[in-house]
Scaffold this motif. Structure first.
Motif, PDB file in Angstrom:
ATOM      1  N   ASN A  73      26.844  39.704   6.636  1.00  0.00           N
ATOM      2  CA  ASN A  73      27.815  40.796   6.533  1.00  0.00           C
ATOM      3  C   ASN A  73      28.504  41.041   7.872  1.00  0.00           C
ATOM      4  O   ASN A  73      29.166  42.044   8.072  1.00  0.00           O
ATOM      5  CB  ASN A  73      27.149  42.086   6.039  1.00  0.00           C
ATOM      6  N   TYR A  74      28.334  40.079   8.773  1.00  0.00           N
ATOM      7  CA  TYR A  74      28.971  40.151  10.088  1.00  0.00           C
ATOM      8  C   TYR A  74      29.519  38.768  10.411  1.00  0.00           C
ATOM      9  O   TYR A  74      28.802  37.759  10.291  1.00  0.00           O
ATOM     10  CB  TYR A  74      27.953  40.587  11.145  1.00  0.00           C
ATOM     11  N   PHE A  75      30.785  38.709  10.781  1.00  0.00           N
ATOM     12  CA  PHE A  75      31.459  37.424  10.994  1.00  0.00           C
ATOM     13  C   PHE A  75      32.082  37.415  12.386  1.00  0.00           C
ATOM     14  O   PHE A  75      33.266  37.749  12.552  1.00  0.00           O
ATOM     15  CB  PHE A  75      32.525  37.206   9.916  1.00  0.00           C
ATOM     16  N   PRO A  76      31.299  37.070  13.405  1.00  0.00           N
ATOM     17  CA  PRO A  76      31.803  37.129  14.778  1.00  0.00           C
ATOM     18  C   PRO A  76      32.971  36.170  14.998  1.00  0.00           C
ATOM     19  O   PRO A  76      32.930  35.010  14.595  1.00  0.00           O
ATOM     20  CB  PRO A  76      30.579  36.702  15.611  1.00  0.00           C
ATOM     21  N   GLY A  77      34.008  36.689  15.616  1.00  0.00           N
ATOM     22  CA  GLY A  77      35.156  35.861  15.973  1.00  0.00           C
ATOM     23  C   GLY A  77      36.114  35.568  14.839  1.00  0.00           C
ATOM     24  O   GLY A  77      37.173  34.968  15.053  1.00  0.00           O
ATOM     25  N   PHE A  78      35.786  36.020  13.613  1.00  0.00           N
ATOM     26  CA  PHE A  78      36.634  35.654  12.473  1.00  0.00           C
ATOM     27  C   PHE A  78      38.037  36.254  12.608  1.00  0.00           C
ATOM     28  O   PHE A  78      39.035  35.612  12.312  1.00  0.00           O
ATOM     29  CB  PHE A  78      35.984  36.130  11.169  1.00  0.00           C
ATOM     30  N   GLY A  79      38.098  37.483  13.108  1.00  0.00           N
ATOM     31  CA  GLY A  79      39.399  38.142  13.200  1.00  0.00           C
ATOM     32  C   GLY A  79      40.296  37.586  14.290  1.00  0.00           C
ATOM     33  O   GLY A  79      41.484  37.892  14.318  1.00  0.00           O
ATOM     34  N   PHE A  80      39.717  36.750  15.168  1.00  0.00           N
ATOM     35  CA  PHE A  80      40.519  36.181  16.248  1.00  0.00           C
ATOM     36  C   PHE A  80      41.120  34.828  15.874  1.00  0.00           C
ATOM     37  O   PHE A  80      41.891  34.272  16.629  1.00  0.00           O
ATOM     38  CB  PHE A  80      39.655  36.024  17.512  1.00  0.00           C
ATOM     39  N   VAL A  81      40.742  34.326  14.705  1.00  0.00           N
ATOM     40  CA  VAL A  81      41.305  33.058  14.253  1.00  0.00           C
ATOM     41  C   VAL A  81      42.664  33.338  13.608  1.00  0.00           C
ATOM     42  O   VAL A  81      42.765  34.113  12.651  1.00  0.00           O
ATOM     43  CB  VAL A  81      40.358  32.361  13.253  1.00  0.00           C
ATOM     44  N   LYS A  83      44.765  31.441  11.811  1.00  0.00           N
ATOM     45  CA  LYS A  83      44.897  30.974  10.432  1.00  0.00           C
ATOM     46  C   LYS A  83      43.569  30.368   9.970  1.00  0.00           C
ATOM     47  O   LYS A  83      43.337  29.168  10.114  1.00  0.00           O
ATOM     48  CB  LYS A  83      46.002  29.937  10.322  1.00  0.00           C
ATOM     49  N   PRO A  84      42.655  31.226   9.438  1.00  0.00           N
ATOM     50  CA  PRO A  84      41.383  30.694   8.948  1.00  0.00           C
ATOM     51  C   PRO A  84      41.629  29.665   7.848  1.00  0.00           C
ATOM     52  O   PRO A  84      42.575  29.771   7.066  1.00  0.00           O
ATOM     53  CB  PRO A  84      40.668  31.924   8.407  1.00  0.00           C
ATOM     54  N   THR A  85      40.762  28.677   7.792  1.00  0.00           N
ATOM     55  CA  THR A  85      40.888  27.655   6.756  1.00  0.00           C
ATOM     56  C   THR A  85      40.579  28.255   5.393  1.00  0.00           C
ATOM     57  O   THR A  85      39.949  29.321   5.278  1.00  0.00           O
ATOM     58  CB  THR A  85      39.938  26.488   7.034  1.00  0.00           C
TER      59      THR A  85
END
Length: 382
Positions: A73-81, A83-85
């Motif tokens: 329930n925690y996704f480190p760094g996801f918001g800094f990508v 264009k996520p795949t």
């Protein structure tokens, strides 16, 4: 400290699900270490090996247990990508769906002192005996630390004896644990004998604190300190002073040059002058009841008299001054009045400067700092 996946376990007694949080990273900054080997760190919480199911309240062993379900329930760094795949987005959505589905699953409950002790005494724990018995001991001591001085119960003592048989390594950590077990069982003599060991720097401070508790006849667990309360004298130095062996050197078979000067003990007193400089003293009782205090420089150094070879002074220390007193007690009071302390009472980094070897008399060429130059204060001046 970063959170890791949430793990769900299925109780072997009632089939109910309960959760356990994990960490993906942490650290031991500011950790507290206890005499029984327990470590508590705010930034690295530990999952207990024995927990209680929140549904049926039966004990559950976490050691070797496999989770039924896991999700993040925690996704480190996801918001800094930028264009996520597609795959990353799908994975995150699936994890969020699991988190929503199992959001009401309760967390495990902490086991009590009696539950842990009863478990290790009544269940087959041959797969992980040391870990589980050690944890049961820690649970007992958690309560003892909170409630104050308290006797161990019979089954708690039995657990310690069983754990003692498992700790067979000669590592510093296991020697300390064995000594601590004997201390908490009140077997102080056996605990002290185990501590007759040259511990590494990392463990010598702990050995000193356990030994001090043994000398107090104290059976209670405690949190290790890094220094004494004044923040000055380190327990490592106290241990070095305790372990320091200063036996009387064997008398030489041949006459020494300069002649041997005999002093019958090595119970050193030290005065810290500053700038890594110290004065040293020994008290020598006389047959008439009086006492002589002999003084030394660091390492017994002094100027070498002319006409002698350097080899004549190998492993030798120079007596540079002396004072006479009515008795030993007067000599001790006078040393204290002049800022000397027994080395074993005030150890420190000056341990490396203790005079060594056979003595010789250099008073004829020394200036007599205490006996002639007026730097000695009588007890009446203090």
């Amino acid at each position: 400290m970063l959170p890791g996946p949430i793990l769900l376990y299925r109780c072997t007694s009632c089939d109910g699900l309960f959760s356990r949080r994990t960490l993906s990273s942490g650290n031991t900054l500011g950790a507290q270490y206890r005499s029984d080997g327990q470590m508590k760190a705010r930034m690295l919480p530990q999952t207990p090996p024995l927990v209680v199911c929140p549904h049926c309240h039966e004990l559950f062993c976490m050691v070797g247990a496999q989770p039924a379900i896991s999700y993040r329930n925690y996704f480190p760094g996801f918001g800094f990508v930028e264009k996520p795949t597609t795959e990353a987005l799908a994975s995150k959505k699936a994890q969020e769906a699991l988190a929503e589905q199992y959001r009401d699953v309760p967390r495990y409950v902490l086991a009590t002192r009696s539950q842990c002790t009863q478990y290790v005494q009544s269940h087959d724990i041959t797969a992980h005996p040391e870990q589980l018995r050690l944890f049961a001991w820690h649970c007992v001591n958690d309560e003892r630390m909170d409630s104050g001085p308290e006797e161990l119960e019979a089954d708690e003592k039995a657990n310690l004896l069983a754990l003692l048989d498992l700790l067979i390594s000669d590592s510093d950590s296991q020697i300390l644990l064995r000594a601590e077990i004997l201390r908490e069982l009140g077997r102080f003599e056996g605990a002290a004998q185990l501590l007759d060991h040259d511990f590494s720097d990392d463990f010598s401070a702990r050995a000193e604190q356990i030994m001090q508790a043994i000398e107090r006849q104290d059976e209670q667990p405690f949190v290790f300190e890094t220094t004494h309360n004044d923040g000055d004298i380190h327990f490592e130095w106290s241990w070095q002073a305790r372990r320091m062996k200063t036996p009387m050197p064997e008398l030489p078979k041949q006459p020494m040059v300069p002649p041997l000067f005999h002093i019958g003990n090595r119970d050193w007193w030290v005065k810290v002058l500053g700038m890594m400089s110290h004065n040293w003293a020994l008290i020598e009782p006389q047959t008439n009841g009086q006492a002589t205090v002999y003084f030394f420089h660091d390492k017994g150094m002094t100027l070498r008299p002319s006409g002698f070879k350097r080899a004549d002074f190998s492993n030798r220390s120079a007596v540079v001054d002396a004072l006479q007193f009515d008795d030993v007690h007067q000599a001790q009071r006078a040393l204290k009045a002049n800022d000397f302390d027994r080395l074993k009472v005030k150890p420190g980094p000056w341990l490396d400067f203790v005079p060594e070897g056979h003595f010789w008399d250099a008073r004829a060429t020394e200036e007599g700092v205490y006996s002639k130059k007026g730097y000695w204060r009588s007890t009446h001046e203090v």
